[in-house]
Design a protein around this motif. Structure first.
Motif, PDB file in Angstrom:
ATOM      1  N   ASN A 302       0.873  -1.123  -0.100  1.00 38.10           N
ATOM      2  CA  ASN A 302       0.074   0.092   0.246  1.00 38.10           C
ATOM      3  C   ASN A 302       0.885   1.352  -0.136  1.00 38.10           C
ATOM      4  N   ASN A 303       1.855   1.073  -0.618  1.00 36.30           N
ATOM      5  CA  ASN A 303       3.066   2.365  -0.816  1.00 36.30           C
ATOM      6  C   ASN A 303       3.713   2.789   0.577  1.00 36.30           C
ATOM      7  N   ARG A 304       3.412   2.131   1.550  1.00 37.81           N
ATOM      8  CA  ARG A 304       3.998   2.423   2.724  1.00 37.81           C
ATOM      9  C   ARG A 304       4.578   0.934   3.354  1.00 37.81           C
ATOM     10  N   ILE A 305       5.793   1.173   3.393  1.00 37.41           N
ATOM     11  CA  ILE A 305       6.653  -0.361   3.528  1.00 37.41           C
ATOM     12  C   ILE A 305       7.209  -0.368   4.942  1.00 37.41           C
ATOM     13  N   SER A 306       6.950  -1.619   5.697  1.00 35.11           N
ATOM     14  CA  SER A 306       7.743  -1.750   6.816  1.00 35.11           C
ATOM     15  C   SER A 306       9.154  -1.083   7.068  1.00 35.11           C
ATOM     16  N   PHE A 307       9.504  -0.302   8.093  1.00 33.06           N
ATOM     17  CA  PHE A 307      10.864   0.180   8.182  1.00 33.06           C
ATOM     18  C   PHE A 307      11.150   0.325   9.817  1.00 33.06           C
ATOM     19  N   PRO A 308      11.428  -0.925  10.252  1.00 32.49           N
ATOM     20  CA  PRO A 308      11.295  -0.986  11.827  1.00 32.49           C
ATOM     21  C   PRO A 308      12.731  -0.665  12.298  1.00 32.49           C
ATOM     22  N   PHE A 309      13.405   0.240  12.300  1.00 34.25           N
ATOM     23  CA  PHE A 309      14.789   0.879  12.579  1.00 34.25           C
ATOM     24  C   PHE A 309      14.816   1.877  13.175  1.00 34.25           C
ATOM     25  N   ILE A 310      13.728   2.420  13.814  1.00 30.17           N
ATOM     26  CA  ILE A 310      14.113   3.844  14.479  1.00 30.17           C
ATOM     27  C   ILE A 310      14.866   3.766  15.604  1.00 30.17           C
ATOM     28  N   LYS A 311      15.830   4.533  15.532  1.00 24.62           N
ATOM     29  CA  LYS A 311      16.692   4.908  16.793  1.00 24.62           C
ATOM     30  C   LYS A 311      16.514   6.063  17.621  1.00 24.62           C
ATOM     31  N   ALA A 312      16.211   7.050  16.993  1.00 24.33           N
ATOM     32  CA  ALA A 312      15.846   8.369  17.675  1.00 24.33           C
ATOM     33  C   ALA A 312      15.167   9.430  16.817  1.00 24.33           C
ATOM     34  N   ILE A 313      14.344  10.415  17.469  1.00 26.28           N
ATOM     35  CA  ILE A 313      13.529  11.514  16.826  1.00 26.28           C
ATOM     36  C   ILE A 313      14.041  12.753  17.099  1.00 26.28           C
ATOM     37  N   TYR A 314      14.381  13.724  16.294  1.00 28.74           N
ATOM     38  CA  TYR A 314      14.677  14.906  16.396  1.00 28.74           C
ATOM     39  C   TYR A 314      13.763  16.103  16.200  1.00 28.74           C
ATOM     40  N   ILE A 315      13.174  16.765  17.118  1.00 23.87           N
ATOM     41  CA  ILE A 315      11.854  17.645  16.687  1.00 23.87           C
ATOM     42  C   ILE A 315      12.516  18.982  16.180  1.00 23.87           C
ATOM     43  N   GLY A 316      12.120  19.466  15.264  1.00 23.64           N
ATOM     44  CA  GLY A 316      12.597  20.860  14.742  1.00 23.64           C
ATOM     45  C   GLY A 316      12.453  21.920  15.588  1.00 23.64           C
ATOM     46  N   CYS A 317      13.310  23.111  15.459  1.00 27.85           N
ATOM     47  CA  CYS A 317      13.234  24.112  16.659  1.00 27.85           C
ATOM     48  C   CYS A 317      12.148  25.126  16.411  1.00 27.85           C
TER      49      CYS A 317
END
Length: 357
Positions: A302-317
């Motif tokens: 469905n044009n959204r492929i699993s990518f289970p590798f998230i290490k960290a999230i950085y939120i914009g200033c």
């Protein structure tokens, strides 16, 4: 030759028509592992759909038709060089007819001038030569109107056919997710243009993915996981160059004459695939890697492929409080670190502080 081009050649030489055809070729997959980086970064605008994709650990696979570079997947072609070859062949045929009226044909002198014209900017040593377009224009000005119209019509017909052919072979049969691979976030976090272009002026976020698990081919789970094989096969770095990937005038002419054979088709495939992985030097600050998935496989996911590798999230200033809360909650649920970006008061740089870790 850079490794990704050699890899594509090998893929096509093995008669795989698309990446998914090679999912069971462990040799081809293993040969690529040494090139794949451990870490990838992806920048996101602050949309509800992007937040949902992060929560679900998946990646959206857009069509390259929506990318911000109008040259995406396009193939370079020297139109003047092609038209020059067409005119020369036409002139040689006309000379065999031995038309006695110089204004109704190309003379030997005309042919000599056309031969010696240039279709690219010449070196200073030959700067006294004329460009092909100027040379042809001056020659046609001396001809009968009927001959001018004949040549103009022929040129227009060939140009239209060439452009239609180039448009028809743009490789839109794949969907592509784009990442940056700068090896450490210290490099990427100061990529102000990436934050500005892809996070809606620093209002969005960036996700760090640790894909080193893909390289554990001795891991039975990974080796048997078709998804992981798909990801390994589909990951390629972008090559930056001021010269576009070119198609030859010979292939364009063979297509016009309906003489394309299997060898030509394979050459076209190579050229088209290279065009996916080639961009102007103006973009080299992105250090881009691409996940390329054929349309059939992308549709299955469905044009959204699993990518289970998230290490960290950085939120914009410039992120909203709502986005900060939502991403903080996602970080807790996924047990990944969450950071907030800040503007330095000392220089034009960014730094980050932890929100959740």
């Amino acid at each position: 030759m850079i490794w990704q081009y050699s890899y594509i050649n090998r893929l096509l030489d093995l008669n795989y028509n698309c990446l998914s055809d090679a999912l069971n070729d462990n040799g081809l997959i293993d040969s690529k592992l040494k090139f794949i980086p451990d870490i990838l970064f992806k920048f996101y605008s602050p949309t509800d759909q992007n937040l949902l994709d992060i929560r679900e650990k998946r990646i959206w696979l857009p069509s390259p038709t929506v990318f911000n570079d109008p040259f995406e997947c396009s193939i370079g072609f020297n139109m003047d060089e092609y038209i020059k070859s067409v005119i020369i062949k036409f002139a040689l045929r006309e000379q065999k007819k031995k038309c006695p009226v110089a204004t109704l044909t190309f003379t030997r002198e005309d042919l000599y001038q056309i031969y010696n014209s240039y279709t690219k900017e010449p070196a200073k040593a030959i700067s006294q030569k004329k460009s092909f377009s100027l040379c042809l224009m001056q020659i046609l000005q001396q001809k009968d109107v009927s001959f001018q119209n004949c040549i103009t019509h022929m040129i227009s017909k060939r140009k239209d056919a060439a452009i239609n052919f180039l448009n028809s072979i743009k490789l839109y049969s794949y969907r592509i997710a784009c990442f940056s691979a700068d090896w450490n976030f210290g490099g990427v976090c100061n990529k102000l243009l990436l934050w500005a272009h892809y996070t809606q002026s620093h209002q969005g976020f960036c996700v760090e993915y640790d894909i080193s698990e893909l390289q554990k081919r001795n891991n039975e789970h990974v080796e048997k996981n078709i998804l992981y094989s798909q990801l390994i096969l589909g990951l390629f770095p972008v090559s930056y160059n001021n010269k576009r990937v070119q198609i030859s005038k010979t292939i364009v002419e063979r297509h016009y004459l309906d003489k394309i054979d299997s060898s030509d088709e394979k050459t076209i495939q190579r050229i088209c695939f290279r065009s996916i992985l080639s961009k102007s030097l103006s973009w080299n600050y992105e250090k881009e890697w691409r996940l390329i998935v054929d349309n059939k496989t992308a549709k299955y996911y469905n044009n959204r492929i699993s990518f289970p590798f998230i290490k960290a999230i950085y939120i914009g200033c410039n992120a909203s409080e709502k986005l900060i809360r939502n991403l903080s909650e996602i970080g807790k649920d996924l047990n990944v670190k969450v950071y907030r970006m800040h503007m330095s008061v000392d220089d034009y740089s960014l730094y980050y502080t932890p929100i959740y870790q």
